[in-house]
Motif scaffolding. Sequence first.
Motif, mmCIF file in Angstrom:
data_model
loop_
_atom_site.group_PDB
_atom_site.id
_atom_site.type_symbol
_atom_site.label_atom_id
_atom_site.label_comp_id
_atom_site.label_asym_id
_atom_site.label_seq_id
_atom_site.Cartn_x
_atom_site.Cartn_y
_atom_site.Cartn_z
ATOM 1 N N ASN A 144 4.465 -141.853 -66.536
ATOM 2 C CA ASN A 144 5.421 -142.684 -65.808
ATOM 3 C C ASN A 144 5.976 -143.760 -66.733
ATOM 4 O OD1 ASN A 144 4.868 -141.229 -63.488
ATOM 5 N ND2 ASN A 144 3.420 -142.740 -62.681
ATOM 6 N N LEU A 145 7.298 -143.864 -66.787
ATOM 7 C CA LEU A 145 7.961 -144.881 -67.606
ATOM 8 C C LEU A 145 8.914 -145.685 -66.727
ATOM 9 C CD1 LEU A 145 8.821 -142.746 -70.782
ATOM 10 C CD2 LEU A 145 6.930 -144.356 -70.504
ATOM 11 N N SER A 146 9.166 -146.897 -67.140
ATOM 12 C CA SER A 146 10.036 -147.777 -66.359
ATOM 13 C C SER A 146 11.500 -147.370 -66.493
ATOM 14 C CB SER A 146 9.854 -149.227 -66.819
ATOM 15 O OG SER A 146 10.215 -149.340 -68.189
ATOM 16 N N GLN A 147 12.316 -147.956 -65.665
ATOM 17 C CA GLN A 147 13.756 -147.746 -65.717
ATOM 18 C C GLN A 147 14.306 -148.222 -67.058
ATOM 19 O OE1 GLN A 147 15.711 -150.080 -62.777
ATOM 20 N NE2 GLN A 147 17.772 -149.277 -63.183
ATOM 21 N N ASP A 148 15.296 -147.479 -67.586
ATOM 22 C CA ASP A 148 15.973 -147.881 -68.820
ATOM 23 C C ASP A 148 17.462 -147.647 -68.601
ATOM 24 O OD1 ASP A 148 17.125 -148.099 -71.369
ATOM 25 O OD2 ASP A 148 15.319 -147.329 -72.363
ATOM 26 N N GLU A 149 18.251 -148.704 -68.705
ATOM 27 C CA GLU A 149 19.691 -148.597 -68.455
ATOM 28 C C GLU A 149 20.390 -147.656 -69.421
ATOM 29 O OE1 GLU A 149 21.360 -149.908 -65.898
ATOM 30 O OE2 GLU A 149 19.436 -150.586 -65.106
ATOM 31 N N LYS A 150 19.716 -147.283 -70.497
ATOM 32 C CA LYS A 150 20.311 -146.396 -71.499
ATOM 33 C C LYS A 150 19.897 -144.937 -71.300
ATOM 34 C CE LYS A 150 18.506 -148.822 -74.903
ATOM 35 N NZ LYS A 150 17.930 -149.944 -74.119
ATOM 36 N N VAL A 151 19.120 -144.669 -70.231
ATOM 37 C CA VAL A 151 18.577 -143.321 -70.020
ATOM 38 C C VAL A 151 18.902 -142.839 -68.607
ATOM 39 C CG1 VAL A 151 16.507 -141.886 -70.019
ATOM 40 C CG2 VAL A 151 16.707 -143.779 -71.652
ATOM 41 N N ASN A 152 19.640 -141.727 -68.529
ATOM 42 C CA ASN A 152 19.971 -141.114 -67.244
ATOM 43 C C ASN A 152 18.876 -140.124 -66.833
ATOM 44 O OD1 ASN A 152 22.388 -142.435 -67.646
ATOM 45 N ND2 ASN A 152 23.584 -140.568 -68.016
ATOM 46 N N VAL A 153 18.452 -140.185 -65.598
ATOM 47 C CA VAL A 153 17.483 -139.215 -65.069
ATOM 48 C C VAL A 153 18.268 -138.123 -64.348
ATOM 49 C CG1 VAL A 153 15.466 -138.848 -63.618
ATOM 50 C CG2 VAL A 153 15.748 -141.027 -64.833
ATOM 51 N N ILE A 154 18.264 -136.924 -64.903
ATOM 52 C CA ILE A 154 19.113 -135.836 -64.427
ATOM 53 C C ILE A 154 18.372 -134.907 -63.464
ATOM 54 C CG2 ILE A 154 20.536 -133.863 -65.146
ATOM 55 C CD1 ILE A 154 21.579 -136.644 -65.947
ATOM 56 N N ALA A 155 17.089 -134.660 -63.745
ATOM 57 C CA ALA A 155 16.303 -133.716 -62.945
ATOM 58 C C ALA A 155 14.836 -134.082 -63.083
ATOM 59 C CB ALA A 155 16.565 -132.282 -63.388
ATOM 60 N N LYS A 156 13.979 -133.343 -62.372
ATOM 61 C CA LYS A 156 12.546 -133.587 -62.463
ATOM 62 C C LYS A 156 11.802 -132.267 -62.379
ATOM 63 C CE LYS A 156 8.784 -136.449 -60.644
ATOM 64 N NZ LYS A 156 7.768 -135.385 -60.692
ATOM 65 N N VAL A 157 10.805 -132.098 -63.236
ATOM 66 C CA VAL A 157 9.952 -130.912 -63.203
ATOM 67 C C VAL A 157 9.234 -130.873 -61.859
ATOM 68 C CG1 VAL A 157 7.956 -129.759 -64.254
ATOM 69 C CG2 VAL A 157 9.663 -130.893 -65.705
ATOM 70 N N SER A 158 9.169 -129.701 -61.242
ATOM 71 C CA SER A 158 8.558 -129.582 -59.918
ATOM 72 C C SER A 158 7.073 -129.931 -59.974
ATOM 73 C CB SER A 158 8.726 -128.158 -59.379
ATOM 74 O OG SER A 158 7.939 -127.251 -60.127
ATOM 75 N N GLU A 159 6.559 -130.372 -58.842
ATOM 76 C CA GLU A 159 5.143 -130.748 -58.764
ATOM 77 C C GLU A 159 4.237 -129.587 -59.164
ATOM 78 O OE1 GLU A 159 3.662 -133.691 -58.152
ATOM 79 O OE2 GLU A 159 5.668 -134.572 -58.188
ATOM 80 N N GLU A 160 4.637 -128.358 -58.788
ATOM 81 C CA GLU A 160 3.804 -127.192 -59.094
ATOM 82 C C GLU A 160 3.637 -126.960 -60.585
ATOM 83 O OE1 GLU A 160 6.232 -126.091 -55.335
ATOM 84 O OE2 GLU A 160 6.490 -127.261 -57.175
ATOM 85 N N ASP A 161 4.633 -127.359 -61.370
ATOM 86 C CA ASP A 161 4.608 -127.103 -62.811
ATOM 87 C C ASP A 161 4.375 -128.352 -63.647
ATOM 88 O OD1 ASP A 161 5.018 -124.459 -62.320
ATOM 89 O OD2 ASP A 161 7.080 -124.376 -63.058
ATOM 90 N N LEU A 162 4.055 -129.449 -62.991
ATOM 91 C CA LEU A 162 3.949 -130.719 -63.706
ATOM 92 C C LEU A 162 2.914 -130.669 -64.826
ATOM 93 C CD1 LEU A 162 5.582 -133.270 -63.305
ATOM 94 C CD2 LEU A 162 3.738 -134.201 -61.905
ATOM 95 N N LEU A 163 1.793 -129.984 -64.602
ATOM 96 C CA LEU A 163 0.745 -129.936 -65.621
ATOM 97 C C LEU A 163 1.132 -129.074 -66.822
ATOM 98 C CD1 LEU A 163 -2.527 -129.706 -63.466
ATOM 99 C CD2 LEU A 163 -1.620 -131.681 -64.699
ATOM 100 N N LEU A 164 2.162 -128.237 -66.667
ATOM 101 C CA LEU A 164 2.627 -127.439 -67.806
ATOM 102 C C LEU A 164 3.183 -128.322 -68.920
ATOM 103 C CD1 LEU A 164 4.408 -124.429 -66.041
ATOM 104 C CD2 LEU A 164 2.283 -124.341 -67.364
ATOM 105 N N ILE A 165 3.662 -129.516 -68.542
ATOM 106 C CA ILE A 165 4.168 -130.446 -69.560
ATOM 107 C C ILE A 165 3.084 -130.763 -70.586
ATOM 108 C CG2 ILE A 165 5.037 -132.803 -69.937
ATOM 109 C CD1 ILE A 165 6.206 -132.649 -67.089
#
Length: 367
Positions: free
Chosen positions: A317-338
């Motif tokens: 988990n990282l804080s908000q950064d005005e220079k970084v757009n959040v486009i999508a998110k890895v699904s909960e089912e596959d989160l550990l694959l990261i």
Amino acid sequence: MFGCSIFLNEEIDFDYLKMMKKSGFEGIFTSIHIPEDDDSVYINRIKTLGKFVRENHLTLMVDVSGNTLEKIGASFMNVQPLLDIGITGLRIDYGISNQTIADLSHKMDIALNASTIGKEDIEELSYLKANFSNIEAWHNYYPRPKTGLDEYQFHKKNAWLHHQGLKVMAFVPGNSKKRGPLYKGLPTIEKHRNLHPLVASVELINQYHVDHVYIGDPGISTLLQRQFQNFILNNKILLRADKLVDNDEKLLAHIAGEHTNRKDAARDVIRSEESRLIRKISAVPKMNTIPRLKGSITIDNEAYGRYMGEVQITKVNLSQDEKVNVIAKVSEEDLLLIDIIEPGQKFEFLLEDGYGFGKINHGATEP
């Protein structure tokens, strides 16, 4: 090597086995403890399975008893009938002498119980001139919750087995068709019972130095087959993801396709090697600069200067950064694959509605 399990108390799903072979699986495990009232059905199934194994250049390891061998027309003294029908190895457990094991090792592959084999067995098999190139150590699977192996003892035993020159096999659970009567998965170590099967497999290989990983349950979903296929054949991790921005096809297209984690891997994020240096993008306006939860798929916007266009996945988990757009998110089912994406390893996102990611069904379905 990767393998799968099938059970002869039901019709063999050869379409499933064909898909598993296509996905890079090279071995099949089954048990042929034939019930008294069903001889012909079981014998016919094992012969049909053996024919499939020969035609597809797979291995077939079977768990047997002496009584079963007799019904097939074989014995521990005469295993040629087993070889003739396509069985390539026997899983040996209690009640079989080391002399018999030594003799068998010169005729076919032998899997010994990894948890129970000891120093005295190795010494006796050496004295009896066993062919250790045909002998491996296979762990059991454990259907009952809370009875799977402790990971520390598992790791310790594997280290000892490797020191003896033996390759080691262990099971991970399936995610689709689980075996009854408990339907609680068939893992070797307890911590894997409810874990993503690919994560569990990679952990067995990387942390516990397992040589062969088999799916214990008789079925995995078509999506998981695809994830295994990409990992086994292409060393690539497929990640299901949900888009968080609508109708911005340029940004979604920028994160589509294959990426490579940089070899100088960061602690907190996965950094796409191609996204900034090869996949140049003309402009990335600021948008959706929200807090970045683990699994957030981001693109650096124009406020980041020369970093504009860099695609990342957050590992924490990282804080908000005005220079970084959040486009999508890895699904909960596959989160550990990261967590299993290594430096220099390829990865790709799968979104249900496409945008170049490839359509998938998020649910676990029967193959």
